[in-house]
Design an enzyme around this catalytic site. Structure first.
Site, PDB file in Angstrom:
ATOM      1  N   GLU A 445     -32.382  -9.657 -25.146  1.00 33.46           N
ATOM      2  CA  GLU A 445     -32.124  -9.485 -26.566  1.00 33.46           C
ATOM      3  C   GLU A 445     -32.699 -10.666 -27.345  1.00 33.46           C
ATOM      4  O   GLU A 445     -32.416 -11.821 -27.036  1.00 33.46           O
ATOM      5  CB  GLU A 445     -30.605  -9.411 -26.750  1.00 33.46           C
ATOM      6  CG  GLU A 445     -30.125  -9.563 -28.162  1.00 33.46           C
ATOM      7  CD  GLU A 445     -28.636  -9.923 -28.184  1.00 33.46           C
ATOM      8  OE1 GLU A 445     -28.037 -10.122 -27.116  1.00 33.46           O
ATOM      9  OE2 GLU A 445     -28.096 -10.012 -29.296  1.00 33.46           O
ATOM     10  N   ASP A 518     -26.730 -11.591 -25.258  1.00 38.86           N
ATOM     11  CA  ASP A 518     -25.843 -12.692 -25.630  1.00 38.86           C
ATOM     12  C   ASP A 518     -24.388 -12.329 -25.375  1.00 38.86           C
ATOM     13  O   ASP A 518     -24.023 -11.163 -25.341  1.00 38.86           O
ATOM     14  CB  ASP A 518     -26.010 -13.019 -27.126  1.00 38.86           C
ATOM     15  CG  ASP A 518     -27.287 -13.809 -27.373  1.00 38.86           C
ATOM     16  OD1 ASP A 518     -27.808 -14.389 -26.398  1.00 38.86           O
ATOM     17  OD2 ASP A 518     -27.751 -13.830 -28.526  1.00 38.86           O
ATOM     18  N   ASP A 520     -21.981 -12.388 -27.298  1.00 33.59           N
ATOM     19  CA  ASP A 520     -21.255 -12.209 -28.561  1.00 33.59           C
ATOM     20  C   ASP A 520     -21.163 -10.720 -28.912  1.00 33.59           C
ATOM     21  O   ASP A 520     -21.547  -9.863 -28.113  1.00 33.59           O
ATOM     22  CB  ASP A 520     -21.937 -13.008 -29.684  1.00 33.59           C
ATOM     23  CG  ASP A 520     -23.375 -12.548 -29.916  1.00 33.59           C
ATOM     24  OD1 ASP A 520     -23.806 -11.589 -29.237  1.00 33.59           O
ATOM     25  OD2 ASP A 520     -24.061 -13.152 -30.762  1.00 33.59           O
ATOM     26  N   ASP A 522     -22.715  -8.837 -31.135  1.00 33.75           N
ATOM     27  CA  ASP A 522     -23.987  -8.121 -31.200  1.00 33.75           C
ATOM     28  C   ASP A 522     -24.531  -7.833 -29.809  1.00 33.75           C
ATOM     29  O   ASP A 522     -25.045  -6.745 -29.538  1.00 33.75           O
ATOM     30  CB  ASP A 522     -25.025  -8.948 -31.972  1.00 33.75           C
ATOM     31  CG  ASP A 522     -24.911  -8.717 -33.476  1.00 33.75           C
ATOM     32  OD1 ASP A 522     -24.057  -7.885 -33.876  1.00 33.75           O
ATOM     33  OD2 ASP A 522     -25.650  -9.378 -34.227  1.00 33.75           O
TER      34      ASP A 522
END
Ligand code: 0RA
Length: 693
Positions: A445, A518, A520, A522
């Protein structure tokens, strides 16, 4: 006979618009006789198709057709069919009765002539009126020839006339056996067991046929009775609405899009055109076309005319009313077919039946006639029913959008080799190995992480595909929408397997596909989307264990020259404790005194409140603890060491269950209505028993 026999113009008010040629009193001289019935018994299939069940039923259709012709000429209002024990069938109508007067050429009664002689090319005489069925217009003589026994009873001229036949041969002359106050014809026959391999008439088949004929012969009462059954089965049909009632019946269990069924019944250029149509929320089309009451399975000119007019009128209306803007493409024939229920019935004087099964209407003039009738009547309908028109247009525009999207998808993917021929995407940093079994594809990503991964990887066997931007709003099930997304397209090309019906697992270019996102929200979202993509379109890759999720560390703990990584909060605690202990031990070894107290239990790094937030660095007991926000924060060396080096990395192999769970989460995330719908069904399951009536 009747489908081709000359009949005089109607003397009384017709039930349907008569297509009868004017003038020409019927008389026996108009019948041109050609030959006896031996050829029929020799080669029955040439006349009725086969000698199995279909051919058997053909005999009934032929007899009924004659009565229907009489009805269409305006002289008959009732047709009663009875199936009797021994597979005997009786058809009675209240028409004029078959003529019994002497036929000049044969010097026999017209009735006998009709029943015992085969006419050439299906044509009798000339002053022929309208409908001449091409399929089962073989004549009553064929039925007689293939029946072990047959009886004709005619009520006419105040008398009852009868004649009996055995295998097409009359037992005696036509003779009067009593008085009659009415008119009509009754044909009773028993198919010959020497001819047919099947003798049992099928109630359902007969019933369906009669119902269909009743729809097509507006205003005529028809009944079917099965006296072989106990108790006796009986159905009666009478459809004032004609094919409009047919459409209504076809749509009875469907969700209709508008209330007023379009209906027209008009003559143009000698062709009687009767059409009804309605739209439902179905995605298929339900359409039946008929010529002279014969189901034209292969369509033909009447159908072509219908399609041309429908597409043209709907487009014209949609433009006029602004549903279609200048830039918009026209609705296609396909668009206006979706959800359409229609019956097209034409009556033609001299039908030409063509095609494989002689079930295609070939008369070119019929196309013109149907188009003319529909152009006018459809325009009027749309203008007079703006609300129905709106529903129809909106439905077809929706179909149009779906079609365009589907076309894009087809062109992009499903056409064979569409993706195969494509060059590998530019942003793919491929590995040098061509051995799929040792090759890995990292789906990463973001560009910065992609950059680190490219630098950190072992390029001999590791390929990197960075995914950029928002791929979040991709619709999961719609292949075409997914493929409109360049990122996903690149991924599919990189995998090498193609997709959909052309998917080939042997073409997979990497045996380990690793999703690296990641830690997180997103990242989780993108991971979910990718899992959904694989679950829906590449389940085999998951089943065969090719799909993995990389586990990058959450924390980096630095103490002096050593760096450690933690993949979870618990691990961080352990690492911090361990490092502190090491430090204490070292201090003790080096005899640095006790000036500073050692850490006590409970005072370790366990105080979560002091831990860093994502992206922050905090000092815990002299250690530098970094919490990674994204992969991009790791330098290439760190990324290799923590996440990509087969010797030290942690990866999770994705199971089908994991992917299915992601698929469900995706529904919730993307606000698709599946979840609430499931809830609804769950709650109301007991009250919804007959969803599909
Ligand atoms: C030709 C002429 C006329 C009647 C029919 C045929 C006729 C045939 C069948 C077959 C079954 N039912 C039928 N009903 C009528 C009438 C001629 C006249 O009345 O002048």
């Amino acid at each position: 006979m009747s489908k081709s026999m000359a009949k005089k113009a109607p003397a009384k008010a017709p039930i349907q618009q008569p297509l009868a040629a004017a003038g020409g009193e019927y008389s026996a001289k108009q019948i041109t006789v050609l030959q006896g019935l031996e050829p029929v018994r020799k080669r029955p299939s040439m006349y009725i198709g086969n000698t199995a069940s279909e051919g058997l039923h053909h005999l009934i259709w032929e007899v009924v057709d004659n009565s229907i012709d009489e009805a269409m000429a305006g002289f008959c209002t009732r047709i009663d069919l009875t199936m009797l024990p021994g597979n005997v069938v009786r058809v009675t109508d209240n028409g004029r009765g078959i003529p019994v007067d002497m036929h000049k050429q044969t010097k026999k009664s017209a009735l006998e002539t009709i029943m015992t002689t085969l006419h050439a090319g299906g044509k009798f005489g000339d002053g022929g009126y309208k409908v001449s069925g091409g399929l089962h217009g073989v004549g009553l003589s064929v039925v007689a020839a293939l029946s072990g026994e047959m009886k004709a009873e005619v009520h006419r001229d105040g008398k009852i006339w009868v004649q009996d036949y055995v295998r097409g041969k009359p037992k005696a002359k036509v003779k009067p056996i009593g008085k009659a106050s009415d008119t009509g014809t009754t044909i009773t026959f028993k198919p010959d067991s020497q001819i047919f391999s099947v003798l049992d008439y099928d109630w359902q088949v007969v019933l369906d046929h009669l119902r269909q004929q009743a729809y097509l012969t507006k205003g005529v009462r028809m009944s079917v009775t099965d006296e072989r059954a106990k108790p006796v089965n009986r159905y009666a049909f009478y459809f004032e609405g004609g094919v409009k009632a047919y459409v209504q019946n076809l749509d009875r269990a469907k969700v209709i899009k508008h209330d007023t069924i379009f209906y027209v019944n008009k003559e143009s250029d000698g062709v009687q055109v009767e059409v009804a149509l309605q739209y439902t929320d179905d995605i298929k089309e339900t359409l039946f076309s008929f010529a002279n009451n014969i189901h034209t399975v292969e369509g033909g000119m009447h159908l072509n005319g219908f399609r041309a007019a429908l597409t043209r009128r709907l487009n014209a209306y949609a433009r006029k009313q602004g549903y279609l803007k200048e830039k918009d493409e026209n609705l296609s024939g396909e668009d206006v077919r979706e959800g359409l229920t229609a019956i097209i019935s034409v009556k033609v004087k001299e039908p030409q039946f063509e095609g494989q099964t002689k079930a295609k209407l070939g008369n070119a003039e019929v196309k013109t006639a149907v188009e003319a009738v529909l152009n006018e009547s459809l325009s009027a309908y749309l203008d007079e029913h703006p609300r129905d028109a709106q529903s129809i247009i909106e439905k077809t525009i929706l179909a149009s959008r779906a079609r365009m999207a589907a076309r894009t998808a087809r062109e992009a993917v499903l056409r064979k080799g569409a993706l195969e021929g494509m060059t590998l995407p530019g942003k793919l940093a491929d590995c040098s190995s061509r051995d799929a079994s040792e090759s890995e594809l990292y789906i990463v990503e973001g560009d910065s992480a992609g950059g680190s991964a490219k630098q950190g990887r072992d390029r001999s066997f590791q390929a990197i595909l960075p995914l950029r931007g928002k791929i979040l709003n991709v619709e999961k099930a719609r292949l075409d929408k997914m493929l409109a997304n360049n990122e996903i397209k690149s991924l599919i090309i990189a995998l090498g397997t193609n997709i959909g019906e052309h998917f080939a697992v042997e073409r997979l270019r990497y045996h380990r596909i690793i999703i690296m996102t990641d830690a997180d929200v997103d990242g989780a979202h993108i991971r979910t989307l990718l899992l959904t993509l694989f679950y829906r379109h590449f389940p085999d890759l998951i089943r065969q264990g090719h799909l993995y999720i990389a586990q990058p560390p959450l924390y980096r703990i630095e103490k002096g020259k050593t760096a450690r990584y933690a993949y979870s909060d618990e691990e961080l605690k352990k690492v911090v404790d361990e490092l502190k202990r090491l430090k204490e031990e070292k201090r003790a070894r080096e005899g640095q005194g006790t000036g500073r107290r050692a850490l006590g239990v409970g005072e370790t790094g366990g105080d979560v409140s002091t831990w860093p937030e994502p992206g922050e660095e905090t000092k815990i007991a002299g250690m530098n603890v970094q919490r990674y926000k994204g992969l991009g924060e790791m330098n290439p060396g760190q990324l290799w060491e923590t996440t990509m080096d087969p010797a030290s990395r942690v990866m999770k192999r994705v199971t089908l269950d994991d992917a299915a769970a992601a698929d469900r989460i995706f529904d919730i995330l993307m606000g698709s209505e599946v979840a609430p719908r499931k809830q609804f069904i769950h709650t109301h399951a007991k009250s919804v028993k007959n969803l599909d009536i």
